[in-house]
Design an enzyme around this catalytic site. Structure first.
Site, short mmCIF file in Angstrom:
data_model
loop_
_atom_site.label_atom_id
_atom_site.label_comp_id
_atom_site.label_asym_id
_atom_site.label_seq_id
_atom_site.Cartn_x
_atom_site.Cartn_y
_atom_site.Cartn_z
N GLY A 114 51.67 50.50 63.36
CA GLY A 114 50.79 49.65 64.14
C GLY A 114 49.37 49.71 63.61
N ASP A 147 40.64 55.40 77.93
CA ASP A 147 41.43 54.21 77.59
C ASP A 147 42.89 54.40 78.00
OD1 ASP A 147 41.80 51.63 76.69
OD2 ASP A 147 42.04 52.20 74.57
N PHE A 187 41.14 50.43 65.91
CA PHE A 187 41.05 51.87 65.69
C PHE A 187 41.42 52.27 64.28
CE2 PHE A 187 45.28 50.80 67.23
CZ PHE A 187 46.09 51.33 66.25
N GLY A 188 42.12 51.41 63.54
CA GLY A 188 42.64 51.77 62.22
C GLY A 188 44.11 51.42 62.15
N SER A 189 44.86 52.21 61.38
CA SER A 189 46.29 51.96 61.22
C SER A 189 47.06 53.26 61.40
CB SER A 189 46.58 51.40 59.82
OG SER A 189 45.95 50.14 59.65
N VAL A 190 48.29 53.13 61.91
CA VAL A 190 49.15 54.30 62.11
C VAL A 190 50.44 54.10 61.31
CG1 VAL A 190 50.43 55.72 63.75
CG2 VAL A 190 48.23 54.73 64.40
N GLY A 218 45.04 48.19 64.48
CA GLY A 218 44.11 47.54 65.40
C GLY A 218 42.70 47.93 65.04
N GLU A 235 51.75 64.62 66.08
CA GLU A 235 53.17 64.76 66.40
C GLU A 235 53.74 63.41 66.82
OE1 GLU A 235 54.10 67.21 69.74
OE2 GLU A 235 52.43 66.49 70.93
#
EC number: 2.7.11.1
Length: 309
Positions: free
Chosen positions: A34, A160, A38-41, A36, A114
């Site tokens: 995902g 949030d 905030f960045g990417s995961v 957004g 984690e």
């Protein structure tokens, strides 16, 4: 700003103070999970034992708050400091644990977190299944409130709380709070900045750009609980938030409605504390039957006689 691909991430060698081995020597980075503001995961794996992890990439220009971490010469994103603080006191089963972090020269930061092997965020969970049976909503909600008590007790406020920031382990039905990117150090005085999600924000922020930590958190919990038992959030526009009058679109028990309305009180001082939420009559139920909860999921929301317990 375009994020780098997972292949490019694997090729680069992030640098972390006091750690000899680079990221790519300790972890592999897989597909994008995902992205957004905030960045990417990315999905990832710890090479030493095959542990499944999540790798969150944060570009420097997207960091809103910086803080000092003991042993580090330069400031780091506040999210790292908050997660480190929660880990140092032993962590909590309902809060995502920071396993490691790295600074990428010229790019930003990689946070190794984690990740349950079979997990789904609560937004997708509800989108697929519709409104949840109250028994299952209670199972999730109790875990979330207990986890937030731990977070606050250790000097952190998330800011949030929403369905997208709750991850469900679909095997155990345990949940974890994730993404502390909008978080801050807990204080008793008002906050005048907010980087959370507008439709989960309370009337006082909409009207005066000021709020206290606990009333903000409890308001967000009211929105979240409504979302779980009705299948969608109660407010979309600022005027609806300020009116603070949720309209129940599904059959919901009086006790559950009572708790939601208490959390969504217009005046911050009228909302419960986290401890009071846990002592509300709706929360005072027998321990959940996991097999029944699994049956609810398999049968789908329409297999149950209404939404009440």
């Amino acid at each position: 700003m375009l994020e780098k691909s997972s292949a490019e991430l694997r090729e680069e060698e992030p640098v972390r103070k006091n750690v000899k081995e680079p990221f790519c020597s300790r972890y592999s980075c897989g597909s994008l999970l995902g992205s957004g503001g905030f960045g990417s995961v990315f999905s990832g794996q710890r090479l030493s034992d095959g542990l499944q992890v999540a790798v969150k990439q944060i570009s420097r220009d997207s960091v809103q708050q910086w803080a000092r971490l003991s042993g580090e010469a330069a400031p780091v994103p506040m999210e790292i400091v908050l997660l480190q603080r929660l880990s140092e006191v032993g962590g909590h089963g309902g809060v995502v644990r920071l396993l490691d972090w790295f600074q990428v020269e010229g790019r930003g930061f990689l946070l190794v977190l984690e990740r349950p092997p079979q997990s789904q965020d609560l937004f997708d969970f509800i989108t697929e299944r519709g409104a949840l049976p109250e028994r299952l909503a209670l199972r999730f909600f109790r875990q979330i409130v207990e986890a937030l008590r731990f977070v606050h007790a250790n000097g952190v406020v998330h800011r949030d709380v929403k369905d997208e920031n709750i991850v469900v382990d679909t095997r155990t039905l345990d949940v974890k709070i994730i993404d502390f990117g909008s978080g801050a150090a807990l204080k008793e005085t008002p906050y005048s900045e907010f980087e959370g999600t507008r439709v989960y924000s309370p009337p006082e922020w909409v009207e005066s750009q000021s709020y206290l930590a606990v009333p903000l958190t409890v308001w967000s919990l009211g929105v979240l609980l409504f979302d779980m038992v009705c299948g969608d959030i109660p407010f979309e526009r600022d005027q609806e938030i300020v009116e603070a009058m949720p309209l129940f679109t599904k059959r919901v028990s009086k006790e559950c409605q009572s708790l939601i309305r208490w959390c969504l009180s217009y005046r911050p001082e009228d909302r419960p504390t986290l401890e009071e939420v846990l002592t509300h009559p709706w929360m005072d139920r027998e321990p959940e039957d996991e097999e029944e909860d699994r049956g609810d999921l398999q049968g789908g929301p329409n297999s149950l006689p209404g939404q009440s317990l």
